[in-house]
Design a protein around this motif. Structure first.
Motif: not given
Length: 181
Positions: A88-92, A94-102, A109-121
């Protein structure tokens, strides 16, 4: 006369080569600085999200005080030298890192990550209260952001998200199945 032209051409190409080498060196330094800044920004935001967790994981309580290392090649993020946590902590984590990236990409403005994310809780046996807290933290994180979409999969939707504004599509309750049995 032809020899003079060839000598001049060689000098011009030599100057061009020196200028290109200088430019490459400068770009390499800028790239290293940019990489450090981006990783630090992502890391700091992710660690703040970890600190907002319910407190099930003692290392998350003061994550911003711990050293960390993001290694995308190894698909690893160590916090205080520790990589492995409970499911459960790994879900939190991993998701925290992904959310921070988004989040960072939406504000850079220099970032090239699309404004989309899919997370599995659903994975990692994330209990309901912890899942609800994380969902609320997610909403709070993006409260002032625009032009993005996050899809989360969970059977433990918090009441603040279980509405027409955030929730899209059907809500499947216990005993209801997407596919008929």
């Amino acid at each position: 006369m032809r020899i003079d032209e060839l000598v001049k051409e060689e000098e011009d190409k030599s100057k061009l080569l020196v200028n290109l080498e200088k430019k490459l060196k400068k770009n390499s330094i800028n790239n290293k600085d940019r990489r450090f800044t981006v990783l630090e920004t992502i890391s700091n935001k992710a660690k703040k999200l970890l600190e907002l967790d319910l407190g099930n994981e003692c290392d998350f309580k003061e994550a911003s005080k711990l050293s960390d290392e993001i290694n995308f090649c190894k698909d690893e993020w160590s916090i205080g030298g520790r990589v492995v946590f409970s499911d459960s902590s790994n879900v939190i984590k991993k998701s925290s890192l992904q959310i921070a990236m988004l989040f960072c990409s939406l504000n850079d403005i220099k970032a090239r990550l699309p404004g989309f994310m899919m997370l599995d809780f659903e994975c990692g046996d994330l209990n309901e209260s912890r899942s609800h807290r994380f969902q609320k933290n997610l909403v709070d994180t993006f409260a002032d952001s625009k032009d993005f979409q996050i899809i989360i999969t969970t059977s433990k939707v918090c009441k603040e998200l279980n509405n027409d504004h955030y929730g899209i599509g059907e809500y499947y309750d216990v005993g209801q199945y997407i596919f008929p049995v």
